[in-house]
Design an enzyme around this catalytic site. Structure first.
Site, PDB file in Angstrom:
ATOM      1  N   ARG B  37     -22.557  18.539  20.450  1.00 38.45           N
ATOM      2  CA  ARG B  37     -22.594  19.952  20.831  1.00 38.45           C
ATOM      3  C   ARG B  37     -23.151  20.731  19.659  1.00 38.45           C
ATOM      4  O   ARG B  37     -22.498  20.884  18.637  1.00 38.45           O
ATOM      5  CB  ARG B  37     -21.181  20.435  21.162  1.00 38.45           C
ATOM      6  N   SER B 106     -15.927  22.504  31.807  1.00 40.88           N
ATOM      7  CA  SER B 106     -14.891  23.346  31.204  1.00 40.88           C
ATOM      8  C   SER B 106     -14.282  24.253  32.258  1.00 40.88           C
ATOM      9  O   SER B 106     -15.013  24.961  32.961  1.00 40.88           O
ATOM     10  CB  SER B 106     -15.498  24.231  30.112  1.00 40.88           C
ATOM     11  N   LYS B 135     -14.725  27.858  18.025  1.00 42.86           N
ATOM     12  CA  LYS B 135     -15.626  28.534  18.951  1.00 42.86           C
ATOM     13  C   LYS B 135     -15.189  29.983  19.065  1.00 42.86           C
ATOM     14  O   LYS B 135     -14.000  30.279  19.088  1.00 42.86           O
ATOM     15  CB  LYS B 135     -15.544  27.892  20.346  1.00 42.86           C
TER      16      LYS B 135
END
Lengths: 222, 205
Positions: B37, B106, B135
């Site tokens: 990611r 998600s 995040k």
């Protein structure tokens, strides 16, 4: 017995690319209404075919996918070609005909092999990149910036017409000139061997858009 | 492809100079899955990293998936992708990747979970459970109590994510998760390999 060549039954493959590329504004937003790309592509049916490159770095993947789904049918119906910048997954999923790879993309030969059905082009900023990419089986290259343009400053100073000619002479696939291109500057690029031209800013004046496209087309070989 | 139970997924961080090294250490510590990611990386970097991490995953019999970039996953025949709510729709990704690909989605509510399951997800990434610095989040943590209602709307495995450390991993598993996904609990640790091993010991208890 009559032998009918098999080729007669092959679906017509698109062999000639349009010579004008419109690059999207880069200013699409989730809720912008009606959206510049939607307005731009709405007039395409009334002009000669173009390549419309959807290049929107500021929106998330889902929004880009929905935008592509929204504009793809009208673009394809008008005989024009929709190329999604970099994301060939979005091109495949939304029915776009092509993908346009930035120089910083995954290797072009890998993209080609993974998505063989797509028209695949790439931006190059040097003769060396152009030569390497011509080997990757691409359909076209986009070379620039040929002239000075604020939007392409990250790619360095203008390359100029001499380098454009060098690239055009060195590869056998179509080369589009980009960077500061206007209808007035387009003939000089064609003289140097460019197949076509690409621009962004001239297409932002929406009321004049059909006229702008026509002015570009009149400078390009039929 | 199905997920093993009590899975630890390592998600690469956004800032380290080379996510491959961290992936190598997490795999050495026993991570069962690595998710590449890097939202800000160029396609070329992402592809090069993906090739190397995929090879490491193969050597360690671990699963390799890519966040968001279905194009990169397709180009390298990754095991699958992980999609956020802002990414390509699950059904579009499923169409491109085929029925055997692992597609995680998600979710943070039972409604999102039901939709993802209906549209072809393989597992659910549920969070964020706790506050997290990895995040930027605009919403509040959903807490461990949200795990069970989400896991009950489908038979899909639930991988909990968000602020999970060795101090709370056990609570998360008891709350109904089938595995956990972490970034900083591994990447910010002085010894990522040991940190991975400790987390695995906890979630397997």
């Amino acid at each position: 017995m009559v032998i009918v060549p098999e080729i007669a039954f092959m679906p017509e493959k698109r062999t000639t690319l349009p010579r004008l590329m419109m690059v999207s504004s880069g200013n699409e937003h989730l809720h912008s209404n009606p959206g510049v790309a939607l307005s731009q592509t709405g007039v395409l049916g009334r002009s000669a075919p173009v390549i419309f490159q959807l290049r929107e770095k500021g929106i998330d993947t889902g929004t880009l996918y929905r935008l592509s789904c929204l504009i793809a049918p009208a673009i394809e119906a008008s005989g024009s070609i929709l190329c999604i910048n970099e994301r060939f997954d979005i091109a495949l999923a939304s029915g776009a005909a092509g993908v346009h790879l930035p120089e910083s993309s995954a290797p072009p030969d890998v993209v080609r092999k993974t998505a063989p059905s797509l028209i695949t082009g790439r931006s190059v900023h040097s003769l060396a990149s152009a030569l390497a990419d011509a080997e990757a089986g691409l359909d076209y290259l986009l070379f620039g910036p040929v002239f000075h343009t604020p939007s392409k400053e990250p790619f360095g100073p203008p390359q100029g017409l001499v380098k454009l000619r060098e690239v055009c002479r060195s590869v056998s696939i179509p080369v589009f000139a980009v960077g500061g291109i206007t209808p007035e500057r387009s003939p000089a690029c064609i003289e140097q061997g460019a197949y076509g031209v690409a621009a962004l800013a001239p297409f932002l004046d929406l009321p004049k858009l059909p006229d702008t496209i026509n002015r570009f087309q009149s400078t390009l070989p039929a | 492809m199905t997920l093993p139970r009590r899975l630890l997924c390592f998600i690469t961080d956004e800032d380290s100079s080379c996510p491959v090294e961290l992936a190598r250490m997490a795999l050495a510590g026993g991570a069962g899955m690595v998710q590449l990611r890097r939202k800000k990386a160029y396609g070329r970097e992402l592809y090069e990293w993906a090739v190397r991490i995929q090879e490491l995953c193969r050597q360690n019999r671990a699963i390799f998936i890519v966040n968001d970039r279905v194009d990169i996953a397709l180009a390298m025949h990754a095991d699958g992708v992980h999609l956020g709510q802002q990414d390509l729709p699950v059904e579009a990704a499923r169409h491109l990747l085929g029925k055997d690909a692992l597609i995680g989605v998600s979710v943070s509510s039972p409604e999102e979970a039901a939709s993802a399951a209906h549209l072809g997800a393989s597992y659910l990434g549920v969070g964020h459970i706790y506050m997290t610095g990895s995040k930027e989040k605009s919403t509040e943590p959903i807490g461990t109590a949200s795990i069970r209602p989400i896991s009950q709307v489908s038979a899909l495995p639930v991988i909990a994510i968000g602020g999970i450390t060795r101090d709370n991993a056990s609570l998360v598993m008891k709350a109904g998760a089938s595995g956990i996904a972490v970034i900083s609990a591994i990447s910010a640790n002085r010894n990522p390999e040991v940190a991975t091993r400790e987390l695995i010991t906890i979630i397997r208890q």
